[in-house]
Design a protein around this motif. Structure first.
Motif, PDB file in Angstrom:
ATOM      1  N   GLU A 399       4.454   4.486  -4.688  1.00 10.08           N
ATOM      2  CA  GLU A 399       5.268   5.703  -4.695  1.00 10.08           C
ATOM      3  C   GLU A 399       6.287   5.617  -5.828  1.00 10.08           C
ATOM      4  OE1 GLU A 399       8.314   8.315  -1.847  1.00 10.08           O
ATOM      5  OE2 GLU A 399       7.584   6.352  -1.184  1.00 10.08           O
ATOM      6  N   LEU A 400       6.292   6.633  -6.697  1.00  7.90           N
ATOM      7  CA  LEU A 400       7.259   6.755  -7.783  1.00  7.90           C
ATOM      8  C   LEU A 400       8.032   8.041  -7.546  1.00  7.90           C
ATOM      9  CD1 LEU A 400       4.769   5.955 -10.701  1.00  7.90           C
ATOM     10  CD2 LEU A 400       6.169   4.324  -9.441  1.00  7.90           C
ATOM     11  N   GLY A 401       9.269   7.941  -7.052  1.00  9.13           N
ATOM     12  CA  GLY A 401       9.976   9.144  -6.632  1.00  9.13           C
ATOM     13  C   GLY A 401      11.449   9.156  -6.991  1.00  9.13           C
ATOM     14  N   TRP A 402      11.960  10.358  -7.302  1.00  6.99           N
ATOM     15  CA  TRP A 402      13.388  10.625  -7.537  1.00  6.99           C
ATOM     16  C   TRP A 402      13.922   9.856  -8.746  1.00  6.99           C
ATOM     17  CZ3 TRP A 402      11.874   9.349  -2.385  1.00  6.99           C
ATOM     18  CH2 TRP A 402      11.775  10.452  -1.519  1.00  6.99           C
ATOM     19  N   ASN A 403      13.055   9.541  -9.724  1.00  5.79           N
ATOM     20  CA  ASN A 403      13.492   8.834 -10.924  1.00  5.79           C
ATOM     21  C   ASN A 403      13.844   9.828 -12.025  1.00  5.79           C
ATOM     22  OD1 ASN A 403      12.759   6.022  -9.974  1.00  5.79           O
ATOM     23  ND2 ASN A 403      10.752   7.009  -9.830  1.00  5.79           N
ATOM     24  N   GLU A 404      14.483   9.320 -13.081  1.00  5.67           N
ATOM     25  CA  GLU A 404      14.865  10.173 -14.210  1.00  5.67           C
ATOM     26  C   GLU A 404      14.709   9.383 -15.501  1.00  5.67           C
ATOM     27  OE1 GLU A 404      18.847  12.395 -16.072  1.00  5.67           O
ATOM     28  OE2 GLU A 404      18.863  11.654 -14.005  1.00  5.67           O
ATOM     29  N   ASN A 405      14.211  10.054 -16.560  1.00  2.34           N
ATOM     30  CA  ASN A 405      14.293   9.455 -17.883  1.00  2.34           C
ATOM     31  C   ASN A 405      15.107  10.364 -18.774  1.00  2.34           C
ATOM     32  OD1 ASN A 405      12.500  11.496 -18.775  1.00  2.34           O
ATOM     33  ND2 ASN A 405      11.599  10.107 -20.259  1.00  2.34           N
ATOM     34  N   ASP A 406      15.890   9.768 -19.660  1.00  2.80           N
ATOM     35  CA  ASP A 406      16.764  10.547 -20.532  1.00  2.80           C
ATOM     36  C   ASP A 406      16.123  10.821 -21.879  1.00  2.80           C
ATOM     37  OD1 ASP A 406      18.793  10.727 -18.647  1.00  2.80           O
ATOM     38  OD2 ASP A 406      19.714   8.853 -19.276  1.00  2.80           O
ATOM     39  N   ASP A 407      15.643   9.780 -22.544  1.00  4.30           N
ATOM     40  CA  ASP A 407      15.105  10.002 -23.885  1.00  4.30           C
ATOM     41  C   ASP A 407      14.106   8.935 -24.294  1.00  4.30           C
ATOM     42  OD1 ASP A 407      16.851   7.943 -24.093  1.00  4.30           O
ATOM     43  OD2 ASP A 407      18.194   8.882 -25.543  1.00  4.30           O
ATOM     44  N   THR A 408      13.292   8.447 -23.385  1.00  2.00           N
ATOM     45  CA  THR A 408      12.230   7.537 -23.797  1.00  2.00           C
ATOM     46  C   THR A 408      11.275   8.280 -24.720  1.00  2.00           C
ATOM     47  OG1 THR A 408      11.111   8.057 -21.718  1.00  2.00           O
ATOM     48  CG2 THR A 408      12.353   6.018 -21.805  1.00  2.00           C
ATOM     49  N   ALA A 409      10.940   7.689 -25.825  1.00  2.00           N
ATOM     50  CA  ALA A 409      10.321   8.409 -26.936  1.00  2.00           C
ATOM     51  C   ALA A 409       8.864   8.770 -26.660  1.00  2.00           C
ATOM     52  CB  ALA A 409      10.422   7.583 -28.207  1.00  2.00           C
ATOM     53  N   ASP A 410       8.639   9.975 -26.218  1.00  2.00           N
ATOM     54  CA  ASP A 410       7.304  10.553 -26.076  1.00  2.00           C
ATOM     55  C   ASP A 410       6.305   9.601 -25.448  1.00  2.00           C
ATOM     56  OD1 ASP A 410       5.421  12.557 -26.241  1.00  2.00           O
ATOM     57  OD2 ASP A 410       4.672  11.882 -28.172  1.00  2.00           O
ATOM     58  N   CYS A 411       6.725   8.840 -24.486  1.00  2.00           N
ATOM     59  CA  CYS A 411       5.780   7.914 -23.886  1.00  2.00           C
ATOM     60  C   CYS A 411       6.190   7.605 -22.454  1.00  2.00           C
ATOM     61  CB  CYS A 411       5.693   6.630 -24.704  1.00  2.00           C
ATOM     62  SG  CYS A 411       4.166   5.707 -24.407  1.00  2.00           S
ATOM     63  N   PHE A 412       6.199   8.601 -21.637  1.00  2.00           N
ATOM     64  CA  PHE A 412       6.491   8.435 -20.218  1.00  2.00           C
ATOM     65  C   PHE A 412       5.152   8.277 -19.513  1.00  2.00           C
ATOM     66  CE2 PHE A 412       8.234  10.949 -16.301  1.00  2.00           C
ATOM     67  CZ  PHE A 412       8.180   9.806 -15.545  1.00  2.00           C
ATOM     68  N   TRP A 413       4.663   7.022 -19.495  1.00  2.00           N
ATOM     69  CA  TRP A 413       3.366   6.750 -18.882  1.00  2.00           C
ATOM     70  C   TRP A 413       3.564   6.519 -17.398  1.00  2.00           C
ATOM     71  CZ3 TRP A 413      -1.142   7.071 -21.444  1.00  2.00           C
ATOM     72  CH2 TRP A 413      -1.106   7.024 -22.832  1.00  2.00           C
ATOM     73  N   LEU A 414       3.069   7.410 -16.593  1.00  2.00           N
ATOM     74  CA  LEU A 414       3.133   7.174 -15.161  1.00  2.00           C
ATOM     75  C   LEU A 414       2.046   6.212 -14.733  1.00  2.00           C
ATOM     76  CD1 LEU A 414       4.148  10.686 -13.940  1.00  2.00           C
ATOM     77  CD2 LEU A 414       5.446   8.588 -13.741  1.00  2.00           C
ATOM     78  N   PHE A 415       0.942   6.210 -15.369  1.00  2.00           N
ATOM     79  CA  PHE A 415       0.019   5.090 -15.241  1.00  2.00           C
ATOM     80  C   PHE A 415      -0.895   5.073 -16.448  1.00  2.00           C
ATOM     81  CE2 PHE A 415      -1.714   8.580 -12.737  1.00  2.00           C
ATOM     82  CZ  PHE A 415      -2.985   8.733 -13.236  1.00  2.00           C
ATOM     83  N   GLY A 416      -1.263   3.901 -16.856  1.00  2.00           N
ATOM     84  CA  GLY A 416      -2.165   3.755 -17.984  1.00  2.00           C
ATOM     85  C   GLY A 416      -2.888   2.437 -17.867  1.00  2.00           C
ATOM     86  N   ALA A 417      -3.954   2.414 -17.107  1.00  2.00           N
ATOM     87  CA  ALA A 417      -4.650   1.159 -16.834  1.00  2.00           C
ATOM     88  C   ALA A 417      -5.656   0.868 -17.933  1.00  2.00           C
ATOM     89  CB  ALA A 417      -5.359   1.232 -15.490  1.00  2.00           C
ATOM     90  N   ASN A 418      -5.983  -0.402 -18.080  1.00  2.00           N
ATOM     91  CA  ASN A 418      -6.922  -0.794 -19.116  1.00  2.00           C
ATOM     92  C   ASN A 418      -8.353  -0.825 -18.586  1.00  2.00           C
ATOM     93  OD1 ASN A 418      -5.405  -1.859 -21.734  1.00  2.00           O
ATOM     94  ND2 ASN A 418      -4.147  -2.264 -19.931  1.00  2.00           N
ATOM     95  N   GLN A 419      -9.244  -0.474 -19.448  1.00  2.00           N
ATOM     96  CA  GLN A 419     -10.637  -0.273 -19.074  1.00  2.00           C
ATOM     97  C   GLN A 419     -11.374  -1.604 -19.094  1.00  2.00           C
ATOM     98  OE1 GLN A 419     -12.143   2.844 -21.476  1.00  2.00           O
ATOM     99  NE2 GLN A 419     -13.474   3.646 -19.929  1.00  2.00           N
ATOM    100  N   GLN A 420     -11.167  -2.397 -18.060  1.00  2.00           N
ATOM    101  CA  GLN A 420     -11.812  -3.701 -17.997  1.00  2.00           C
ATOM    102  C   GLN A 420     -12.370  -3.934 -16.599  1.00  2.00           C
ATOM    103  OE1 GLN A 420      -9.470  -6.949 -19.387  1.00  2.00           O
ATOM    104  NE2 GLN A 420      -8.571  -5.803 -21.077  1.00  2.00           N
ATOM    105  N   GLY A 421     -13.602  -4.348 -16.512  1.00  2.00           N
ATOM    106  CA  GLY A 421     -14.196  -4.756 -15.252  1.00  2.00           C
ATOM    107  C   GLY A 421     -14.202  -3.633 -14.210  1.00  2.00           C
ATOM    108  N   SER A 422     -14.012  -4.024 -12.944  1.00  2.00           N
ATOM    109  CA  SER A 422     -14.070  -3.075 -11.835  1.00  2.00           C
ATOM    110  C   SER A 422     -12.688  -2.842 -11.246  1.00  2.00           C
ATOM    111  CB  SER A 422     -15.012  -3.616 -10.748  1.00  2.00           C
ATOM    112  OG  SER A 422     -14.579  -4.892 -10.311  1.00  2.00           O
TER     113      SER A 422
END
Length: 591
Positions: A399-422
């Protein structure tokens, strides 16, 4: 008491107990003024102080107390707070929206840092500090009850003081009279929604880097002075509070494993815990200790290598489990928090760096929370949240809730998993976040399943929904302003399903929108500066009528065309904790 009362004049707090009965708290004036309730009077309102509140009319009214079957004016055996249509006390119905109170003016509780802890020991022998986060607490302290009993001490009552979204905070100590049950906040007679709290055993320690005590037992009179001293005594169920200080010296435990980190936790230096006996490492009330140097080291300009402020790692496939990490600053490292484990709860953290903020997973993260935290950073490779999965690992129930970002540079990755295995990422809930700049919801993972994304407010760039996965993503009741790119894909799988409903997409001119009807479904979205996609048969195009989007206020004006235009929804509470209607159309967007 022969009937309900209306409070006037001077207020006192009374508590009535009866064997086997529900605790009833009432606000009673110096001179009682009886209030009658005629069932035929639709304006009749009687409000209780615990349980549900704010319901009007002759049916389903809330009353101070009454035994089931008794007239509602009779507080008798004090077993019920609910009045049915015949003016008889009845069991209250199941609340279908525990996320918000029925009364839109009542305080709303979003989350707490601790969900369990001892009710004795610690400062003044009153137990752990419980920090409560929500809205509409007001400037004047009200009442906090746990399982019907008032807490022993309210240490802080500070509106607009949370790290994220300016949400309100209350800090309390339960005291020995409190037992396990629901926690509620009462302000001016209006009662919040409940949150659970469990009383359990455990030790409470204090760490104060400025301590001058001759000995260091970890007590509040003889606090620990170093992290190493506190870590050396940790046992299941312990809570450690940390006063202000800067921790920017390499943790000795990280040296032997080749890590460069200021706090290193692994199963080699962390106890075996259970969900009932977590360990908590928390900033002391009014303090926010810092992990990391005061300024950003020039040597980290490329964000490669360098330090990790806090690292939580496995040891021989044994994982750190059931940890609360709250109310702390993480600063000026190439990576601020790298965490893998189960039952990890991160609350009210401030992330500040020009590089990466938070990597969760790699290789495992099951049942985790990131709540009420703030992200800040202006570097060219700044990222906010990355959920990582490799090989055969699994990340689920996050659960990712009630958070805030101010100025992270064009990269607010909520998830970004790597394509490996299963590897698998599944059951991720992303809600009620405020994204002021740099929003991106993306994935490079074949096996991403069941993503719920709702009540988020995003002010710059736009959502890139998961590119290539085998599950369902639901995008509901979000408000986007300044979106440049939307629903753009690398590849499309037959097993993909995106349900997109009740959102406001205030796109920039020339925004990229790609929505394959074989993948998308949904209804009742507002589209600005963009043709309505074919999948959205009940979508509409109009100016959204925000209060003031130029300063990031995406609340709706009274005459907004997004009012009462939504499809029926299961998201029962808004971004600011007000219940959505169930018998009429809800508003479109997050509010």
């Amino acid at each position: 008491m022969t009937g309900a009362v209306r409070a006037t004049g001077v207020f006192l707090f009374l508590a009535a107990f009866s064997p086997g009965c529900l605790f009833i708290a009432a606000v009673i004036p110096a001179a009682e003024e009886p209030v009658s309730c005629d069932p035929s009077d639709p304006a009749c309102t009687i409000e209780g102080v615990t349980g549900e509140t704010g319901v009007t009319g002759p049916t389903n009214m809330v009353v101070p107390a009454g035994a089931i079957g008794d007239p509602c004016a009779n507080d008798g055996a004090c077993t019920s707070l609910f009045c049915d249509g015949t003016m008889r006390c009845a069991a209250a119905p199941t609340d279908t929206c525990p996320a918000a109170p029925r009364d839109p003016l009542a305080p709303v509780l979003f989350f707490t840092d601790l969900v369990s802890g001892p009710n004795s020991g610690g400062e003044d022998n009153l137990g752990v500090f419980i920090t409560i986060y929500g809205e509409r607490f007001g400037a004047t302290a009200g009442t906090v009850l746990i399982n019907g009993a008032p807490v022993a001490k309210i240490k802080e009552w500070t509106p607009d003081s949370g790290a994220a979204r300016g949400i309100d905070r209350i800090v309390v100590q339960p005291g020995s009279s409190v037992t396990s049950g629901n926690l509620v906040v009462i302000v001016a007679g209006r009662v919040s929604n409940p949150l659970p709290f469990t009383v359990r055993s455990g030790r409470i320690f204090l760490l104060d880097p400025a301590s001058t005590a001759a000995t260091a037992t970890g007590s509040f009179s003889e606090p620990f002075k170093t992290l190493s001293a506190a870590k050396s005594v940790l046992a299941a169920g312990d809570t450690v509070y940390i006063k202000d200080g800067v921790f920017d010296t390499r943790d000795p435990d990280s040296i032997g494993v080749g890590r460069n980190t200021y706090l290193y936790l692994s199963r080699s230096n962390y106890p075996a815990t259970t969900p009932q006996t977590p360990v908590a490492i928390v900033g002391y009330p009014g303090h926010r200790p810092t992990f990391g140097p005061p300024t950003f080291p020039p040597a980290l300009a490329d964000c490669m290598g360098g330090t990790t402020a806090v690292s939580i790692e496995p040891d021989n496939s044994q994982y750190v489990q059931h940890l609360v990490f709250a109310h702390l600053n993480l600063k000026n490292s190439s990576l601020l928090l790298a965490a893998t484990g189960n039952g990890l709860r991160f609350v009210d953290l401030v992330f500040d760096t020009e590089c990466a903020h938070f990597h969760f997973g790699d290789p495992q993260a099951n049942t985790g929370w990131l709540l009420g935290s703030n992200f800040h950073g202006t570097g060219p490779v700044t990222s906010m949240i990355t959920l990582e999965s490799y090989g055969t690992s699994t990340i689920r129930d996050i659960e990712l809730g009630w958070n805030e970002n101010d100025d992270t540079a064009d990269c607010f990755w909520l998830f970004g998993a790597n394509q490996q295995g299963s590897s698998t990422i599944q059951n991720i809930t992303i809600h009620d976040n405020l994204v002021r700049k740099g929003f991106r919801l993306a994935s490079f993972q074949n096996n991403v399943q069941n993503i719920a994304f709702y009540n988020n407010v995003a002010l710059d760039t736009g959502p890139w929904l998961p590119d290539d996965f085998t599950g369902t993503a639901t995008l509901t009741h979000n408000s986007f302003f300044g979106v440049e790119r939307l629903f753009s894909f690398v590849g499309v799988k037959a097993a993909m399903t995106h349900v997109v409903s009740n959102n406001i997409f205030a796109l920039t001119n020339g925004a990229v929108v790609s929505a394959d009807n074989n993948v998308f479904s949904g209804a009742s979205n507002l589209w600005r500066n963009q043709a309505i996609p074919p999948f959205d048969a009940t979508g509409f195009s109009d100016a959204p009528g925000f209060v003031d989007a130029t300063i990031g206020d995406l609340r709706l004006q009274p005459a907004s065309p997004a009012r009462a235009r939504g499809a029926q929804t299961t998201r029962c509470a808004t971004f600011d904790g007000v219940r959505r209607p169930t018998s009429s159309a809800p508003d479109v967007g997050a509010y």
